[in-house]
Design an enzyme around this catalytic site. Structure first.
Site, PDB file in Angstrom:
ATOM      1  N   ASP A 131      58.083  39.375  34.514  1.00 29.25           N
ATOM      2  CA  ASP A 131      58.867  40.257  35.379  1.00 29.25           C
ATOM      3  C   ASP A 131      60.120  39.500  35.827  1.00 29.25           C
ATOM      4  O   ASP A 131      60.286  38.322  35.517  1.00 29.25           O
ATOM      5  CB  ASP A 131      58.021  40.773  36.552  1.00 29.25           C
ATOM      6  CG  ASP A 131      57.504  39.640  37.438  1.00 29.25           C
ATOM      7  OD1 ASP A 131      57.879  38.463  37.208  1.00 29.25           O
ATOM      8  OD2 ASP A 131      56.723  39.932  38.355  1.00 29.25           O
ATOM      9  N   ASP A 135      50.382  46.885  33.425  1.00 27.64           N
ATOM     10  CA  ASP A 135      49.880  45.598  33.879  1.00 27.64           C
ATOM     11  C   ASP A 135      49.250  45.858  35.229  1.00 27.64           C
ATOM     12  O   ASP A 135      49.680  46.742  35.953  1.00 27.64           O
ATOM     13  CB  ASP A 135      51.023  44.576  34.054  1.00 27.64           C
ATOM     14  CG  ASP A 135      51.774  44.790  35.357  1.00 27.64           C
ATOM     15  OD1 ASP A 135      51.380  44.197  36.379  1.00 27.64           O
ATOM     16  OD2 ASP A 135      52.738  45.565  35.372  1.00 27.64           O
ATOM     17  N   CYS A 170      28.270  48.544  28.007  1.00 24.20           N
ATOM     18  CA  CYS A 170      29.366  47.587  27.789  1.00 24.20           C
ATOM     19  C   CYS A 170      29.000  46.590  26.687  1.00 24.20           C
ATOM     20  O   CYS A 170      27.888  46.076  26.654  1.00 24.20           O
ATOM     21  CB  CYS A 170      29.667  46.844  29.092  1.00 24.20           C
ATOM     22  SG  CYS A 170      30.972  45.593  28.925  1.00 24.20           S
ATOM     23  N   CYS A 216      30.521  43.650  26.215  1.00 21.48           N
ATOM     24  CA  CYS A 216      31.083  42.326  26.507  1.00 21.48           C
ATOM     25  C   CYS A 216      29.995  41.254  26.484  1.00 21.48           C
ATOM     26  O   CYS A 216      28.810  41.544  26.651  1.00 21.48           O
ATOM     27  CB  CYS A 216      31.809  42.338  27.858  1.00 21.48           C
ATOM     28  SG  CYS A 216      30.792  41.913  29.275  1.00 21.48           S
ATOM     29  N   CYS A 254      27.615  41.170  29.596  1.00 20.40           N
ATOM     30  CA  CYS A 254      26.581  42.215  29.646  1.00 20.40           C
ATOM     31  C   CYS A 254      25.491  41.988  28.595  1.00 20.40           C
ATOM     32  O   CYS A 254      24.365  42.455  28.749  1.00 20.40           O
ATOM     33  CB  CYS A 254      27.212  43.592  29.491  1.00 20.40           C
ATOM     34  SG  CYS A 254      28.135  44.094  30.964  1.00 20.40           S
ATOM     35  N   HIS A 274      33.975  40.282  32.128  1.00 16.59           N
ATOM     36  CA  HIS A 274      33.511  41.674  32.055  1.00 16.59           C
ATOM     37  C   HIS A 274      34.616  42.663  32.411  1.00 16.59           C
ATOM     38  O   HIS A 274      34.840  43.633  31.685  1.00 16.59           O
ATOM     39  CB  HIS A 274      32.293  41.918  32.958  1.00 16.59           C
ATOM     40  CG  HIS A 274      32.011  43.381  33.126  1.00 16.59           C
ATOM     41  ND1 HIS A 274      31.353  44.127  32.173  1.00 16.59           N
ATOM     42  CD2 HIS A 274      32.398  44.249  34.093  1.00 16.59           C
ATOM     43  CE1 HIS A 274      31.320  45.402  32.554  1.00 16.59           C
ATOM     44  NE2 HIS A 274      31.946  45.502  33.721  1.00 16.59           N
TER      45      HIS A 274
HETATM   46 ZN   LIG Z   1      30.369  43.875  30.335  1.00 15.77          ZN
END
Ligand SMILES: [Zn+2]
Length: 343
Positions: A60, A236, A274, A276, A279, A305
């Site tokens: 920025d 963002d 999820c 990820c 998880c 996560h």
């Molecule tokens: Zn997750």
């Protein structure tokens, strides 16, 4: 774009970010110009080399933090004089200076300096602020042409508060200058969500279809879905990373606060849908324990996560757009977010 304020996404190594398929990061010029200094970063090979990140970086202009963090001294037509929030030293940020700072940092996408209007603001104040922003955008554009090469791009920022006529004038003036991308700034500053969506809807037709539109500082997963429907391409937000450190975790059924006693012996993952790595491996009970014990790993795992959740939301958005089924995703999200709010 995950936010890497101080040339780091808090708690994440670049390897971890790459494994989450982060494609681009945002870094804040304000913080880096004051510490360690943009010239020092430039001498050390630029921001990519300095922080060990080989993918794109957007910076920025520094303007937003000048307006929100520092003790302001004076805004004039030439720029803004401010006091550093760290040591009280005095600095001056001009449109040309904002470009030079981002040149030294070596970001891939730099942003024009704009005047940041608070909310609420009268039409007359929004008009004056928009005019100053457009004058600065012109100066940034001119200076950029002089000093930059084709490895960097400069985006303009549409301003004008919640006023449609001002937003339209701002967009038209920027398009006349010609930028490779356009940001919509000055939103998510306290106005109701409906007002934000309305501004985007009204300004979007005045921005070229073949250039990215970037909504700055937004937002919740629902905002992403709704704003893509309105024509936004880039976002963002500190929300996924900041919430992660505070133990607030995103799931498809809304956010959970991991410190709550109900998770003390909960063997399940944060979100059973999820994909990820957190998880796949850890229980809510373990994540609650780490949070309560104030362990560093708590921030790390929670951030993995939450970032995965946001990036996966954007992946799903792209998929549904490609399959021409975006309305289905929109309907599913609106249903889930309204039921999450009822709980
Ligand atoms: Zn997750």
């Amino acid at each position: 774009m995950p936010v890497g304020t101080q040339a780091t996404v808090k708690g994440m190594t670049p390897d971890q970010l790459r494994s989450l398929s982060v494609e681009i990061l945002l870094c804040n010029s304000y913080h880096l110009m004051l510490r360690p200094g943009h010239a020092a970063v430039g001498r050390l090979g630029g921001l990519h080399h300095f922080m060990g990140w080989d993918r794109p970086i957007l910076t920025d202009s520094g303007g937003y933090q000048v307006f929100s963090l520092s003790a302001l001294r004076e805004i004039g037509d030439d720029g803004v004089e401010f006091r550093c929030h760290l040591d009280g030293s005095t600095h001056f940020l001009s449109p040309e200076g904002a470009i030079d700072i981002q040149r030294a940092l070596g970001s891939d996408i730099m942003m024009a300096l704009d005047d940041c209007l608070g909310f609420p603001a009268e039409h007359s104040a929004a008009l004056a602020s928009m005019k100053r922003s457009m004058s600065w955008a012109g100066r940034c554009h001119a200076h950029f042409q002089k000093v930059a090469d084709d490895r960097q791009a400069l985006f303009g920022i549409v301003q004008g508060g919640v006023y449609t006529d001002l937003r339209r004038e701002s967009a038209e003036r920027l398009v006349n200058l010609g930028f490779p991308g356009y940001a919509i700034g000055g939103l998510a500053v306290g106005e109701p969500n409906a007002a934000m969506y309305e501004v985007i809807e009204k300004v979007e037709p005045f921005l070229p279809d073949d250039r990215p539109r970037y909504l700055m500082g937004v937002g919740t997963p629902t905002d992403l879905i709704e704003c893509v429907a309105l024509g936004v391409d880039m976002f963002d937000c500190v929300m996924p990373t900041r919430h992660a450190r505070n133990g607030s975790l995103f799931t498809r059924d809304g956010r959970i606060v991991i410190k709550h006693a109900q998770y003390k012996e909960d063997p399940g993952p944060i979100d059973s849908t999820c994909g990820c790595p957190v998880c796949q491996t850890y229980s809510r009970a373990y994540l609650r324990h780490l949070f309560m014990a104030n362990e560093i790993l708590s921030s790390v795992l929670n951030t993995i996560h939450n970032l995965y959740f946001y990036l996966d939301t954007m992946r799903r958005i792209r998929q549904f757009i490609e399959f021409h089924t975006y309305d289905e995703l929109l309907t599913e999200f609106r249903r889930r977010s309204s039921s999450a709010m009822e709980e």
